[in-house]
Design an enzyme around this catalytic site. Structure first.
Site, mmCIF file in Angstrom:
data_model
loop_
_atom_site.group_PDB
_atom_site.id
_atom_site.type_symbol
_atom_site.label_atom_id
_atom_site.label_comp_id
_atom_site.label_asym_id
_atom_site.label_seq_id
_atom_site.Cartn_x
_atom_site.Cartn_y
_atom_site.Cartn_z
ATOM 1 N N ASP A 186 128.452 126.212 147.028
ATOM 2 C CA ASP A 186 126.944 126.398 146.969
ATOM 3 C C ASP A 186 126.625 126.428 145.311
ATOM 4 O O ASP A 186 125.594 125.804 144.830
ATOM 5 C CB ASP A 186 126.575 127.486 148.000
ATOM 6 C CG ASP A 186 127.389 128.868 147.738
ATOM 7 O OD1 ASP A 186 128.660 128.585 147.144
ATOM 8 O OD2 ASP A 186 126.897 129.859 148.349
ATOM 9 N N ASP A 197 130.706 114.469 150.369
ATOM 10 C CA ASP A 197 129.685 113.502 150.447
ATOM 11 C C ASP A 197 128.584 114.083 149.913
ATOM 12 O O ASP A 197 127.580 113.363 149.212
ATOM 13 C CB ASP A 197 129.736 113.362 152.097
ATOM 14 C CG ASP A 197 128.397 112.531 152.480
ATOM 15 O OD1 ASP A 197 128.239 111.444 151.773
ATOM 16 O OD2 ASP A 197 127.691 112.824 153.563
ATOM 17 N N TYR A 233 134.726 115.414 158.533
ATOM 18 C CA TYR A 233 134.431 114.009 159.202
ATOM 19 C C TYR A 233 135.787 113.527 160.315
ATOM 20 O O TYR A 233 135.564 112.624 160.860
ATOM 21 C CB TYR A 233 134.665 112.949 157.945
ATOM 22 C CG TYR A 233 133.291 112.732 157.240
ATOM 23 C CD1 TYR A 233 132.401 113.833 156.886
ATOM 24 C CD2 TYR A 233 132.685 111.397 157.313
ATOM 25 C CE1 TYR A 233 131.481 113.822 156.297
ATOM 26 C CE2 TYR A 233 131.606 111.342 156.852
ATOM 27 C CZ TYR A 233 130.693 112.216 156.160
ATOM 28 O OH TYR A 233 129.433 112.210 155.456
ATOM 29 N N LYS A 243 134.853 126.505 149.877
ATOM 30 C CA LYS A 243 134.267 127.732 150.432
ATOM 31 C C LYS A 243 135.056 128.595 150.817
ATOM 32 O O LYS A 243 135.038 129.132 151.997
ATOM 33 C CB LYS A 243 133.378 127.208 151.666
ATOM 34 C CG LYS A 243 132.075 128.217 151.973
ATOM 35 C CD LYS A 243 131.028 128.370 150.836
ATOM 36 C CE LYS A 243 130.054 129.488 151.276
ATOM 37 N NZ LYS A 243 128.966 129.817 150.378
ATOM 38 N N ASP A 296 125.775 112.833 146.277
ATOM 39 C CA ASP A 296 124.327 112.452 146.177
ATOM 40 C C ASP A 296 123.528 113.205 145.239
ATOM 41 O O ASP A 296 122.694 112.698 144.594
ATOM 42 C CB ASP A 296 123.777 112.645 147.787
ATOM 43 C CG ASP A 296 123.982 111.245 148.523
ATOM 44 O OD1 ASP A 296 124.870 110.675 148.377
ATOM 45 O OD2 ASP A 296 122.978 111.132 149.576
HETATM 46 C C1 IPM Z 1 128.950 107.815 151.888
HETATM 47 C C2 IPM Z 1 128.008 107.556 153.159
HETATM 48 C C3 IPM Z 1 128.952 107.435 154.392
HETATM 49 C C4 IPM Z 1 129.393 108.974 154.403
HETATM 50 C C5 IPM Z 1 128.275 106.883 155.541
HETATM 51 C C6 IPM Z 1 127.753 105.661 155.279
HETATM 52 C C7 IPM Z 1 129.236 106.985 156.767
HETATM 53 O O1 IPM Z 1 127.086 108.504 153.146
HETATM 54 O O2 IPM Z 1 130.079 106.956 151.624
HETATM 55 O O3 IPM Z 1 128.881 108.623 151.073
HETATM 56 O O4 IPM Z 1 128.688 109.713 155.253
HETATM 57 O O5 IPM Z 1 130.380 109.219 153.985
HETATM 58 MN MN MN Z 2 127.135 109.938 151.590
#
Ligand code: IPM
Ligand code: MN
Length: 377
Positions: A227, A251, A140, A195, A255
Site C-alpha cells: 500500500d 499486476d 493467480y 504485505k 499498471d
Molecule cells: C497482465 C494482464 C494479465 C494479468 C491478464 C491479461 C491475464 O493484466 O499481464 O498484467 O492479469 O496478469
Molecule cells: Mn495487468
C-alpha cells in the site's frame, strides 16, 4: 546460435492484431532480408472462443511450447466469460504462465524523452526501474481452482512456496547487478514489496527474501508494504531500481507504474522461465479503440526487442542482440521526435509510427552494411 528461430505468434483480440503485426514488421526491418526468425501464426483468445468454443486450442499450446519464443498481441474481451464470470480470452496468457513455468515477469518502467509524465517535475531518465512480478504462483495460482459455496462464500487461495520465492528473488538481485542502479542515487537496490504485516504468506515471502539477500551483499535491500509502495511510486519513483513482488501485487503496481511513464501503451514485458519465453505488452486488448488504427505499438515493439535480447543471450547470437539494441535506439528517437499516438496526446497512427520505426531501422542497416563494405574494400 541457430540458423532459424521459430516464433509462435498469437494476435489475440481487440488491438492485439494491430500491435502484434507492427512488432513483427519492426523485427523484420531490424534484421533485414536474412532475418533468421520464422513467424507462424496460431489462434487463441476470446474471438476464437466465440467462433469455436475453445479459447486456447491444444495445437496452439504445442506450437508455443516447441517454439524458440512466443509473441502475443493482447487477449480477452469483456463479456466473453465462462459461467463463473471469469474471462475465457485470458486462458492463453494464464495457461502459458503456469504450464510453461514462466515464473519471471520482467516489466521495465522507463520515462522516455518526448513522453510527458502525469507526475510533476520528472523528466526523461528520472524514472527507470524494473518491476519483477512473480508469475507462476501467488493469488493467480487459484485461477480456475477457487471455490464458490452455495452462492454464499467464494474462496481463492494464495500460494507461495519457498522454491518459488527463492527463484524470483534471485532473479531480482541478478537484474539489479546488471543495471545502472536507481536514477536518483545510482545505487543498485532491490525492494521487496509485500504485505508482511498482515498475512503469513507475505511474511514468509519477506523472510525468504532476507535469506537470499545474504548472497548478494553488493546490492542494497529494503522492504516496502504494497500500500505504501503505491504511494512511493508516485512520490519518489527515482528511488527505485528493481522491485520484486508476488503475482497479484505485481499486476496492480505495474499498471500504476505504467501510468507514470505515459500509460499502458508504454509498458513492455518479458515472461520467462528456464525453457521458454513469452513476449507481449502489459496492456489489455483495448476493444474500444480496436480497428481504428490508433493503438500505441511501442509497448509491443519494445517487448519484441526484449524477445530478441532473450533469444540472443540464450543462443549467443550477436545479430539478435544488435537488432534489439537498434530497435530500442530507434524507438527512443521516434518518441523524442514527437511520433506519438493518441494515448500520448499525439496524432500519429499505428501505421505511421511503425513505418517510421521500420524506415529508420532499414536506413541504419544499409548504412552499417555500406560501412562494412568500405572497410572490406
Ligand atoms: C497482465 C494482464 C494479465 C494479468 C491478464 C491479461 C491475464 O493484466 O499481464 O498484467 O492479469 O496478469
Ligand atoms: Mn495487468
Amino acid at each position: 546460435m541457430k540458423d532459424v528461430y521459430q516464433i509462435a505468434v498469437v494476435h489475440g483480440d481487440g488491438i492485439g492484431p494491430e500491435v502484434c503485426a507492427a512488432a513483427v514488421e519492426v523485427v523484420n526491418a531490424a534484421l533485414g532480408p536474412d532475418c533468421p526468425l520464422r513467424f507462424t501464426e496460431y489462434p487463441a483468445g476470446a474471438e476464437h472462443f466465440l467462433k469455436t468454443g475453445q479459447s486456447f486450442p491444444q495445437p496452439t499450446f504445442e506450437a508455443c511450447r516447441a517454439a524458440d519464443a512466443i509473441l502475443h498481441g493482447a487477449g480477452g474481451l469483456p463479456g466473453v466469460v465462462y459461467p463463473d464470470g471469469t474471462e475465457a480470452g485470458l486462458d492463453f496468457t494464464l495457461r502459458l504462465r503456469f504450464e510453461l513455468d514462466l515464473y519471471a515477469n520482467i516489466r521495465p518502467i522507463r520515462l522516455f524523452e518526448g513522453v510527458t509524465s502525469p507526475l510533476a517535475g520528472v523528466k526523461a531518465g528520472d524514472i527507470d526501474y524494473v518491476i519483477l512480478r512473480e508469475n507462476s504462483e501467488g493469488l493467480y495460482a487459484a485461477r480456475g481452482a477457487g471455490a464458490l459455496l452455495r452462492g454464499e462464500v467464494a474462496v481463492d487461495t494464495l500460494v507461495q512456496t519457498r522454491a518459488g520465492i527463492e527463484r524470483i528473488v534471485r532473479k531480482a538481485f541478478e537484474l539489479a547487478r546488471q543495471s545502472n542502479g536507481a536514477p536518483r542515487d545510482g545505487v543498485r537496490r532491490v525492494t521487496c514489496c509485500d504485505k508482511a504485516n498482515v498475512l503469513r504468506s507475505y511474511a514468509f515471502f519477506r523472510s525468504v527474501f532476507d535469506e537470499v539477500a545474504k548472497d548478494y551483499l553488493d546490492i542494497e535491500t529494503e522492504h516496502a508494504l504494497v500500500d505504501a509502495m503505491a504511494m512511493h511510486l508516485v512520490l519518489k519513483p527515482g528511488h527505485f531500481n528493481v522491485i520484486v513482488s508476488e503475482n497479484m501485487f505485481g499486476d496492480i503496481l505495474s499498471d500504476l507504474a505504467a501510468a507514470t511513464v505515459g500509460g499502458m501503451g508504454m509498458a513492455p514485458s518479458a515472461e520467462v522461465g528456464d525453457a521458454n519465453g513469452f513476449f507481449q505488452a502489459a496492456h489489455g486488448s483495448a476493444p474500444d479503440i480496436a480497428g481504428k488504427g490508433i493503438a500505441n505499438p511501442y509497448g509491443t515493439i519494445l517487448s519484441a526487442a526484449a524477445m530478441l535480447d532473450w533469444l540472443g543471450r540464450r543462443h549467443g547470437d550477436e545479430r539478435l542482440l544488435r537488432a534489439a539494441e537498434q530497435i530500442r535506439h530507434v524507438t527512443e528517437a521516434c518518441l523524442a521526435n514527437g511520433l506519438l499516438s493518441a494515448d500520448l496526446k499525439g496524432k500519429s497512427s499505428t501505421a505511421e509510427i511503425t513505418g517510421n520505426v521500420c524506415d529508420r531501422l532499414c536506413r541504419n542497416r544499409s548504412s552499417s552494411s555500406s560501412m562494412a563494405g568500405r572497410a572490406r574494400s
